[in-house]
Motif scaffolding. Structure first.
Motif, short mmCIF file in Angstrom:
data_model
loop_
_atom_site.label_atom_id
_atom_site.label_comp_id
_atom_site.label_asym_id
_atom_site.label_seq_id
_atom_site.Cartn_x
_atom_site.Cartn_y
_atom_site.Cartn_z
N UNK A 16 113.40 -60.51 -14.93
CA UNK A 16 114.13 -61.47 -15.72
C UNK A 16 113.22 -61.68 -17.02
N UNK A 17 111.81 -61.92 -16.72
CA UNK A 17 110.82 -62.14 -17.96
C UNK A 17 111.00 -61.12 -18.95
N UNK A 18 111.12 -59.69 -18.49
CA UNK A 18 111.16 -58.71 -19.40
C UNK A 18 112.46 -58.63 -20.13
N UNK A 19 113.47 -58.83 -19.61
CA UNK A 19 115.17 -58.93 -20.26
C UNK A 19 115.36 -59.87 -21.01
N UNK A 20 114.62 -61.18 -20.73
CA UNK A 20 115.09 -62.46 -21.42
C UNK A 20 114.04 -62.77 -22.41
N UNK A 21 112.74 -62.12 -22.22
CA UNK A 21 111.78 -62.21 -23.17
C UNK A 21 110.98 -63.63 -23.00
N UNK A 46 115.74 -50.75 -3.09
CA UNK A 46 115.81 -51.87 -3.91
C UNK A 46 114.91 -52.04 -5.04
N UNK A 47 113.68 -51.50 -4.70
CA UNK A 47 112.69 -51.64 -5.77
C UNK A 47 113.07 -50.60 -6.77
N UNK A 48 113.52 -49.40 -6.29
CA UNK A 48 113.97 -48.48 -7.42
C UNK A 48 115.04 -48.97 -8.54
N UNK A 49 116.10 -49.97 -7.85
CA UNK A 49 117.15 -50.49 -8.73
C UNK A 49 116.29 -51.56 -9.71
N UNK A 50 115.42 -52.50 -9.38
CA UNK A 50 114.65 -53.35 -10.45
C UNK A 50 114.02 -52.60 -11.09
N UNK A 51 113.16 -51.62 -10.70
CA UNK A 51 112.36 -50.71 -11.64
C UNK A 51 113.19 -50.09 -12.62
N UNK A 52 114.26 -49.47 -12.38
CA UNK A 52 115.26 -48.97 -13.23
C UNK A 52 115.60 -50.16 -14.34
N UNK A 53 115.98 -51.04 -13.93
CA UNK A 53 116.48 -52.37 -14.96
C UNK A 53 115.26 -52.68 -15.70
N UNK A 54 114.22 -52.56 -15.32
CA UNK A 54 113.03 -52.98 -16.11
C UNK A 54 112.82 -51.75 -17.20
N UNK A 55 112.81 -50.65 -16.78
CA UNK A 55 112.76 -49.25 -17.86
C UNK A 55 114.00 -49.42 -18.72
N UNK A 56 115.18 -49.94 -18.47
CA UNK A 56 116.14 -49.92 -19.40
C UNK A 56 116.28 -51.31 -20.27
N UNK A 57 115.26 -52.13 -20.36
CA UNK A 57 115.04 -53.13 -20.94
C UNK A 57 114.68 -52.77 -22.77
N UNK A 58 114.74 -53.45 -23.45
CA UNK A 58 114.42 -53.31 -24.90
C UNK A 58 113.20 -52.99 -25.12
N UNK A 59 112.14 -53.73 -24.47
CA UNK A 59 110.75 -53.42 -24.60
C UNK A 59 110.22 -53.15 -23.19
N UNK A 60 110.29 -52.11 -22.47
CA UNK A 60 110.09 -52.14 -21.13
C UNK A 60 108.49 -51.86 -20.51
N UNK A 61 107.56 -51.77 -21.66
CA UNK A 61 106.21 -51.64 -21.40
C UNK A 61 105.75 -53.19 -21.17
N UNK A 62 106.60 -54.16 -21.58
CA UNK A 62 106.08 -55.68 -21.07
C UNK A 62 106.30 -55.67 -19.71
N UNK A 63 107.43 -55.31 -19.08
CA UNK A 63 107.57 -55.18 -17.63
C UNK A 63 106.77 -54.44 -16.99
N UNK A 64 106.33 -53.41 -17.40
CA UNK A 64 105.20 -52.35 -16.61
C UNK A 64 104.04 -52.84 -16.60
N UNK A 65 103.65 -53.56 -17.98
CA UNK A 65 102.38 -54.26 -17.84
C UNK A 65 102.51 -55.54 -16.94
N UNK A 66 103.49 -56.27 -17.05
CA UNK A 66 103.51 -57.17 -15.78
C UNK A 66 103.55 -57.00 -14.64
N UNK A 67 104.15 -55.98 -14.19
CA UNK A 67 104.10 -55.34 -12.81
C UNK A 67 102.60 -54.89 -12.60
#
Length: 176
Positions: A16-21, A46-67
């Motif tokens: 959510x933080x990644x998608x919504x900035x 379930x982990x895969x599905x959330x991970x996929x959604x993070x990868x498909x965000x506008x700036x996915x590196x923010x999500x990977x870095x947050x992980x």
């Protein structure tokens, strides 16, 4: 309490933080770190599905870095963390970690499909295991082959489809 009820909420907060900035509130961030190991109780699908959604965000590196910052990545994709802080050679100005994230972000910027973004994130996952030497003249011979094999194991563990596994591993194997 809510994270212990369903540990997938740990990843959802990051998504959510990644998608919504937005940044995750400090107490919530601390609670995610404290409860990160509980993600192991969540099914890989379930982990895969959330991970996929993070990868498909506008700036996915923010999500990977947050992980990474929340210590969730060490339970989900520890192989990717091996590149954190690993310097490269005269052909690269970024660490392996930074290069992987920037490659994935480029794929997102260009609106490439999921399997290309995922391959971009994992394309140098084999470098830490093949690195020889330090500094300007270090080498990574065979990292494409090692990385492709690692990607197959990672993606099988996360229960990706055979098609995704094949496509991603081929892109990694032949990315040179």
């Amino acid at each position: 309490e809510r994270f212990r009820e369903d540990a997938l909420r740990l990843m959802r907060a990051v998504r959510f933080a990644t998608e919504l900035g937005f940044a995750i509130e400090e107490k919530t961030h601390t609670a995610i770190i404290k409860n990160a190991a509980h993600i192991k109780a969540v099914s890989f699908e379930r982990i895969r599905d959330e991970f996929t959604k993070i990868i498909m965000t506008r700036v996915p590196s923010k999500g990977i870095e947050m992980l990474r910052e929340t210590r969730l990545l060490s339970h989900i994709l520890p192989e990717l963390l091996e590149g954190h802080g690993v310097g490269q050679n005269k052909h690269h100005i970024y660490t392996v970690w930074e290069h992987n994230l920037k490659s994935m972000d480029y794929g997102a910027k260009e609106k490439y499909p999921f399997h290309v973004r995922l391959a971009a994130l994992l394309h140098d996952v084999g470098k830490p295991r093949t690195k020889r030497g330090e500094g300007y003249d270090s080498t990574f011979y065979g990292h494409d082959v090692v990385g492709a094999k690692m990607a197959v194991k990672i993606l099988e563990r996360l229960r990706f489809s055979k098609e995704i596994i094949e496509n991603v591993s081929k892109l990694i194997r032949y990315h040179l």
